[in-house]
Write a protein that holds these residues in place. Structure first.
Motif, mmCIF file in Angstrom:
data_model
loop_
_atom_site.group_PDB
_atom_site.id
_atom_site.type_symbol
_atom_site.label_atom_id
_atom_site.label_comp_id
_atom_site.label_asym_id
_atom_site.label_seq_id
_atom_site.Cartn_x
_atom_site.Cartn_y
_atom_site.Cartn_z
ATOM 1 N N SER A 176 0.833 -1.209 0.000
ATOM 2 C CA SER A 176 0.000 0.000 0.000
ATOM 3 C C SER A 176 0.866 1.257 0.000
ATOM 4 C CB SER A 176 -0.914 -0.006 1.237
ATOM 5 O OG SER A 176 -1.391 1.295 1.531
ATOM 6 N N ASP A 177 0.618 2.158 -0.978
ATOM 7 C CA ASP A 177 1.349 3.425 -1.020
ATOM 8 C C ASP A 177 1.116 4.244 0.241
ATOM 9 O OD1 ASP A 177 2.417 2.884 -3.488
ATOM 10 O OD2 ASP A 177 0.978 4.085 -4.618
ATOM 11 N N HIS A 178 -0.109 4.221 0.711
ATOM 12 C CA HIS A 178 -0.428 5.002 1.910
ATOM 13 C C HIS A 178 0.391 4.526 3.113
ATOM 14 C CE1 HIS A 178 -2.636 6.855 5.198
ATOM 15 N NE2 HIS A 178 -2.846 5.645 5.719
ATOM 16 N N HIS A 179 0.363 3.222 3.369
ATOM 17 C CA HIS A 179 1.067 2.679 4.533
ATOM 18 C C HIS A 179 2.586 2.750 4.358
ATOM 19 C CE1 HIS A 179 -2.462 1.487 6.718
ATOM 20 N NE2 HIS A 179 -2.926 0.756 5.710
ATOM 21 N N LYS A 180 3.060 2.613 3.115
ATOM 22 C CA LYS A 180 4.503 2.731 2.874
ATOM 23 C C LYS A 180 4.946 4.167 3.168
ATOM 24 C CE LYS A 180 6.104 0.430 -0.554
ATOM 25 N NZ LYS A 180 6.415 -0.040 -1.919
ATOM 26 N N ALA A 181 4.157 5.093 2.722
ATOM 27 C CA ALA A 181 4.480 6.498 2.965
ATOM 28 C C ALA A 181 4.438 6.828 4.454
ATOM 29 C CB ALA A 181 3.493 7.392 2.202
ATOM 30 N N GLU A 182 3.433 6.297 5.157
ATOM 31 C CA GLU A 182 3.325 6.554 6.596
ATOM 32 C C GLU A 182 4.536 5.974 7.345
ATOM 33 O OE1 GLU A 182 0.983 8.326 8.399
ATOM 34 O OE2 GLU A 182 0.387 8.974 6.387
ATOM 35 N N SER A 183 4.986 4.839 6.910
ATOM 36 C CA SER A 183 6.143 4.196 7.553
ATOM 37 C C SER A 183 7.393 5.044 7.350
ATOM 38 C CB SER A 183 6.362 2.793 6.983
ATOM 39 O OG SER A 183 5.248 1.968 7.232
ATOM 40 N N LEU A 184 7.610 5.506 6.120
ATOM 41 C CA LEU A 184 8.786 6.326 5.838
ATOM 42 C C LEU A 184 8.718 7.667 6.561
ATOM 43 C CD1 LEU A 184 9.174 5.541 2.029
ATOM 44 C CD2 LEU A 184 10.801 4.940 3.826
ATOM 45 N N LEU A 185 7.550 8.252 6.576
ATOM 46 C CA LEU A 185 7.384 9.550 7.244
ATOM 47 C C LEU A 185 7.723 9.483 8.727
ATOM 48 C CD1 LEU A 185 4.113 10.787 5.508
ATOM 49 C CD2 LEU A 185 6.370 11.893 5.381
ATOM 50 N N SER A 186 7.489 8.314 9.358
ATOM 51 C CA SER A 186 7.794 8.179 10.785
ATOM 52 C C SER A 186 9.299 8.282 11.055
ATOM 53 C CB SER A 186 7.240 6.858 11.323
ATOM 54 O OG SER A 186 7.901 5.749 10.743
ATOM 55 N N PHE A 187 10.124 8.057 9.986
ATOM 56 C CA PHE A 187 11.586 8.142 10.136
ATOM 57 C C PHE A 187 12.147 9.463 9.578
ATOM 58 C CE2 PHE A 187 10.947 3.574 10.425
ATOM 59 C CZ PHE A 187 11.857 3.204 11.406
ATOM 60 N N ALA A 188 11.303 10.317 9.043
ATOM 61 C CA ALA A 188 11.763 11.515 8.334
ATOM 62 C C ALA A 188 12.639 12.405 9.210
ATOM 63 C CB ALA A 188 10.562 12.306 7.807
#
Length: 484
Positions: free
Chosen positions: A437-449
């Motif tokens: 899922s693009d949404h969940h992949k993005a949320e995961s990466l954003l948590s490490f931003a």
């Protein structure tokens, strides 16, 4: 006619033999049964059935004293009496004995309904029946044990027990014998008799439970005690005896090893678990015996009961680190994700060494199918444990076993709360590629931003590379913008 009569006679003889054989088989197939009733006025009635056509009953009141050879009654207390009745294959005999006002015994003997001369016939029958009576009932048991013990010690008493068929009577004699000042070898002989000659689990357990402190005085006696306990078939009775043994603080670590062997013989998951938890409640186990306890728990089929034992073990203070891998290996044959997760959660209350944590992370993916439970355990690891390079590889491998994108994303978010070196962070960012899922992949990466912004270029490159796997331009744009 003569030939015919011979045939008929031969047939009748064969018929009689068959009937005798059937009768004999019926008698031998019947078990001896004994019923005892004690009334409020002190009267005791004992009914014994020895098989077809061979029964007797005993009724008495007061204190009965027998002769030293058990062939006669020599005294009965005031207002007491004794009556013995026996029927065998249609023959009925009866003896009635009571004291007169001066204490002299009046003895009467009856065959059928007719009174016979006691001295000429009754005395002989009394001497025959009395030995059967005392070996089938507890009549005069205390005085008999005292007398026999005085004559030949515990050996003589136990030999007498060997002549008895009633477990109740055997147990009564053994309990009276245990009131004596017995030596270690005598106690071992008693235990061997309890294990080999008493068939009733109830009576075996009663003797072993109520005399545990007496028996557990030496290694040899303790071994005999544990062996006798092993002869108990009933899981309930066996568990009760084992628990009573555990209360004794004098049991050595070596004796505890033998104890676990017997616990392993308990079939009931409930009783096996209850004994193991009692061990944990009452004993401070060394590392070897703790491993034995955990290995014994492997044979519990019920995940509920197995988990209750393992969690109890994990709650103990100063649990040796060497026990963790043994404990973790016992989880391998559990089926319930709920119970597996509950054990993992208990383990994670304590700090684990690198190898044990790596092993636990291996098991998360191998033993559980539930994404929910897998993710919860991984989040607990992220929140409570120091994750080394090797452990991180196992962690990410376990994370890949989770099918749900939502659960993977929530796990990455928890992982982002920890501080990692650049090589570790690069591995984590690359692992987000497993999310569809693009949404969940993005949320995961954003948590490490936030961590990525303050990191070196190689980490930023890994983050940017992970963003390229996002198909949605909207999600792609906001993840890249987060590190600028």
């Amino acid at each position: 006619m003569i030939h015919l009569s011979k045939i008929i006679a031969s047939f009748l003889i064969k018929l009689v033999l068959v009937l005798l054989l059937i009768s004999s088989t019926a008698v031998s197939g019947q078990k001896r049964s004994t019923s005892v009733n004690i009334s409020s006025n002190g009267k005791t009635t004992v009914s014994v059935k020895n098989g077809f056509g061979n029964n007797f009953s005993l009724e008495y009141k007061g204190e009965i004293t027998l002769s030293d050879d058990d062939t006669d009654v020599i005294s009965i207390s005031d207002n007491g009496y004794m009556e013995i009745k026996k029927s065998a294959f249609g023959s009925r005999r009866r003896i009635f004995i009571e004291p007169d006002n001066s204490g002299h015994l009046i003895k009467k003997y009856y065959v059928g309904g007719s009174q016979k001369n006691f001295d000429s016939e009754g005395r002989k029958w009394l001497s025959e029946i009395l030995l059967e009576v005392v070996r089938t009932t507890t009549l005069g048991a205390e005085k008999r044990v005292n007398r026999i013990y005085k004559q030949g010690g515990s050996y003589k008493v136990l030999k007498e027990v060997g002549y008895m068929s009633s477990n109740h009577v055997k147990a009564r004699y053994i309990k009276l014998l245990l009131e004596k000042d017995l030596k270690d070898k005598d106690l071992i002989s008693v235990l061997n008799t309890v294990g080999n000659d008493i068939d009733s689990d109830h009576h075996r357990a009663s003797i072993l439970k109520n005399n545990a402190k007496r028996f557990l005085t030496s290694d040899a006696a303790t071994s005999a005690y544990i062996k006798a306990t092993g002869e108990i078939d009933s899981d309930h009775h066996k568990a009760e005896v084992l628990k009573k043994s555990i209360y004794n603080s004098d049991i050595s670590d070596t004796q505890m090893k033998v104890l676990f062997t017997i616990i392993n013989d308990i079939d009931s998951d409930h009783h096996k678990a209850s004994v193991l938890k009692e061990v944990l409640n009452r004993r401070k186990l060394n590392a070897e015996n703790m491993k034995l306890l955990v290995n014994t728990s492997k044979n519990i089929d019920s995940d509920h009961h197995k988990a209750s034992v393992l969690k109890k073990a994990l709650s103990m203070n100063d649990l040796p680190e060497s026990v963790y891998n043994t404990l973790l290996s016992s989880i391998g044959n559990m089926d319930s994700d709920h119970h597996i997760a509950s054990v993992f959660s208990e383990i994670l209350r304590n700090k684990m060494d690198e190898s044990s944590l790596a092993y636990l992370l291996d098991l998360v993916g191998d033993t559980m199918d539930s994404d929910y439970h897998q993710a919860n355990i991984l989040k607990q690891v992220a929140g409570k444990q120091n994750i080394s390079d090797n452990a991180l590889d196992n962690y990410l491998a376990a994370l890949r076993e989770i099918d749900s994108d939502a659960h993977q994303a929530s796990t990455f978010k928890e992982l982002s709360r920890k501080d990692f070196e650049s090589p570790q962070l690069i591995k984590i960012l690359s692992a987000t590629n497993n999310i569809d899922s693009d949404h969940h992949k993005a949320e995961s990466l954003l948590s490490f931003a936030a961590k990525v912004r303050s990191s070196e270029n190689d980490v930023k490159d890994a983050y940017t590379g992970a963003c390229k796997y996002i198909s949605s331009s909207t999600h792609f744009g906001r993840t890249l913008k987060a590190i600028q």
